[in-house]
Design a protein around this motif. Structure first.
Motif, PDB file in Angstrom:
ATOM      1  N   CYS A 133       0.695  -1.073   0.000  1.00 51.56           N
ATOM      2  CA  CYS A 133       0.000   0.000   0.000  1.00 51.56           C
ATOM      3  C   CYS A 133       0.440   0.679   0.000  1.00 51.56           C
ATOM      4  CB  CYS A 133      -0.060  -0.021   0.663  1.00 51.56           C
ATOM      5  SG  CYS A 133       0.300  -0.005   1.101  1.00 51.56           S
ATOM      6  N   ALA A 143       1.355   3.457  -5.340  1.00 49.11           N
ATOM      7  CA  ALA A 143       1.114   2.263  -6.019  1.00 49.11           C
ATOM      8  C   ALA A 143       1.511   2.264  -7.380  1.00 49.11           C
ATOM      9  CB  ALA A 143      -0.223   1.905  -5.934  1.00 49.11           C
ATOM     10  N   VAL A 181     -10.306  -0.419  -5.562  1.00 45.59           N
ATOM     11  CA  VAL A 181      -9.596  -0.802  -4.335  1.00 45.59           C
ATOM     12  C   VAL A 181     -10.498  -1.590  -3.393  1.00 45.59           C
ATOM     13  CG1 VAL A 181      -7.961   1.108  -4.471  1.00 45.59           C
ATOM     14  CG2 VAL A 181     -10.079   1.422  -3.199  1.00 45.59           C
ATOM     15  N   TRP A 228      -4.108   0.970  -7.885  1.00 51.30           N
ATOM     16  CA  TRP A 228      -3.510   2.200  -7.377  1.00 51.30           C
ATOM     17  C   TRP A 228      -3.030   3.112  -8.490  1.00 51.30           C
ATOM     18  CZ3 TRP A 228      -4.931   3.754  -2.999  1.00 51.30           C
ATOM     19  CH2 TRP A 228      -5.294   2.829  -2.015  1.00 51.30           C
TER      20      TRP A 228
END
Length: 561
Positions: free
Chosen positions: A5, A13, A370, A479
């Motif tokens: 993360c 990301a 996500v 991400w």
């Protein structure tokens, strides 16, 4: 988070180690402020690094940037160029010295490695801590809820750390934020390793998790704001690779300590010396020059004092050979670019604007990705890999831990594939193919527990398929899309909400896996995850656009309108 993360880091990301391309132009009042002579599409690595910088600086170009033309006032002079900014980017590339770059990358990247290490170590520790023979405690008989808290405790801490970072990170600065993260890593690892009871164990896990939240926010920002632009994308991508290396390292330590009485204490506690290296390293580094100048532009610090501090920080980051004039010119150029970026917008936007118009559409795409990234079972597969392998026939804890190492190696390999191919193939093809593979692997796991339990290789193959498919789809691309999709005005708030969605859903799924597995049985829990993966595939096909080759401005004007 790392994931990764992380931060994202976790920010995290970015995923592509690509050939370098020229920066695009930032404009103010319809005039180019920062522009290279040759305009080419912004690569993935530049996009992701730009997003880390944009968290606090809008469209401003980073300090360590070679310029080839553009607005004469904003040309940045490299060491090779000296006072002559007109020699072009080639001279800047030739002058690039890796020596002063390594440590400002390595120490922040350790924050990502320690996040990944926690994921890998937890896989073996959850076996050790509940074993009558191996736990070394009198309170080994943990319920499924308690075991879920052990596995997800650091994630709840990371959720709290993300909220804390949102409030105090700009005040502390990236360097102090990372020093604080390292201190929390040390404290959490020690409290967990020496925990006399279950409550102390959970407190240690939460403290470690707060460190994760701060590290995943601060690491990509520090790297983005201190790296030369020629290699910024490469370094941020390598930071994400450190998370995967941390997972593999956690699996390895788990394999070595799994047969030791009280081995879980060593698995959790081993993060402390690594975090001490990170703390000492970050303390020795200078603050981010861009953060210093940003504080001055915002009127929160003396302009003259912070300009001097920024010049000193740049001297440390570039090496002693950089001339005083070059450094001073770079500082002045960056002040102009920051002021220009702030002048071009009324404000960053409040939290509610994320749920309006184009920002709402962006949040539905980024937040949806996500969310599905987590609720398709990713935390469970990583945190419980050794446990799953035990049920698949590798009954000895040491056997399961060793197979988990191979899964970690495969994860590392597939991360490299994603790094190399995401710009060539595009986001949608990798997402569609990867999420389809995730669904297939989950149904295979369900089938193994239901009807194929005499074939343990099916479980191992399904785990490998899951990890590989995840690493070329949800892992990196979620991400990347989050960093690309939000409009400039609400980008900082939108990314913060996406981080909270990620850690919140991650913690929930990790906590719920053990009780749900006990209640539904493994075959039904994996079938449930597979059904969710099918919904995720439909979501990607219907809602996720292709952003390959589009500038950030084109994404905002063409996709979000």
């Amino acid at each position: 988070m790392a994931t990764h993360c992380l931060l994202p880091s976790s920010l995290a990301a970015s995923t592509a180690i690509r050939a370098l391309v020229a920066p695009t132009c930032a404009t103010h009042n319809h005039r180019p402020l920062l522009c290279n002579r040759r305009r080419r599409p912004l690569s993935l690595s530049r996009r992701s690094s730009a997003m880390d910088a944009l968290r606090v600086t809008g469209d401003a170009e980073p300090l360590l940037r070679p310029a080839a033309g553009g607005h004469p006032r904003l040309r940045v002079r490299t060491q090779a160029q000296g006072g002559d900014a007109g020699r072009g980017a080639a001279a800047g590339d030739a002058a690039l010295s890796w020596a002063p770059v390594i440590l400002p990358f390595l120490f922040p990247a350790l924050g990502g490695l320690l996040f990944g290490y926690d994921i890998g170590a937890t896989s073996g520790a959850t076996i050790s801590v509940q074993s009558a023979d191996l736990s070394g405690t009198t309170w080994f008989n943990l319920s499924s809820v308690q075991l879920g808290l052990v596995a997800s405790g650091s994630l709840y801490g990371a959720l709290g750390g993300s909220i804390l970072a949102y409030r105090v990170a700009d005040f502390l600065g990236r360097r102090i934020e990372l020093v604080t993260a390292a201190a929390l890593y040390i404290l959490g690892a020690l409290v967990t390793g020496f925990a006399p009871n279950f409550v102390a164990l959970i407190i240690g896990r939460i403290l470690y998790g707060i460190g994760i939240g701060l590290a995943m926010h601060g690491a990509p920002l520090y790297i983005a704001e201190t790296s030369p632009s020629q290699i910024r994308g490469t370094l941020i991508s390598l930071k994400e690779l450190f998370i995967v290396l941390g997972i593999l390292f956690g699996y390895l330590i788990g394999s070595l300590e799994i047969d030791r009485v009280g081995g879980w204490r060593y698995m959790f506690g081993f993060g402390a010396p690594l975090a001490a290296v990170m703390a000492l390293g970050m303390w020795s580094l200078p603050p981010s020059p861009r953060w210093l100048l940003l504080r001055a532009v915002q009127g929160k610090a003396s302009m003259e004092d912070n300009k001097k501090k920024a010049i000193q920080a740049l001297r440390t980051l570039r090496g002693r050979s950089a001339s005083e004039k070059v450094l001073a010119d770079d500082v002045e150029d960056t002040i102009v670019s920051i002021k220009a970026a702030y002048a071009g917008q009324e404000g960053e936007g409040n939290i509610w604007e994320v749920f309006e118009g184009a920002s709402l559409k962006a949040f539905s795409i980024g937040g949806g990705l996500v969310l599905f990234q987590q609720i398709t079972g990713q935390p469970s597969v990583l945190y419980y890999a050794a446990s799953i392998l035990q049920t698949a026939g590798f009954s000895a804890a040491s056997d399961a831990a060793r197979v988990a190492i191979y899964i970690g190696l495969f994860k590392l390999l597939m991360t490299g594939v994603a790094v190399l191919k995401v710009d060539d193939l595009g986001r949608r093809p990798l997402l569609i193919g990867g999420v389809g593979g995730i669904a297939l692997s989950l149904f295979l796991l369900a089938a193994y527990y239901k009807i194929l339990n005499n074939f343990p290789f099916v479980a191992v193959g399904a785990l490998l398929l899951y990890v590989g498919a995840y690493q070329v789809s949800f892992g990196p691309i979620s991400w990347l899309m989050v960093s690309e999709i939000f409009p400039l005005r609400t980008r900082g708030r939108g990314i913060s909400l996406a981080v909270l969605t990620n850690f919140g859903s991650n913690a929930l799924v990790t906590f719920a896996f053990s009780p749900l597995q006990e209640f539904l049985g493994p075959e039904n829990i994996f079938f449930l995850f597979g059904a969710i993966a099918v919904l995720a595939l439909v979501f990607v096909i219907l809602n996720v656009p292709e952003t390959k080759g589009l500038s950030l401005e084109e994404i905002e004007s063409k996709i979000l309108k």
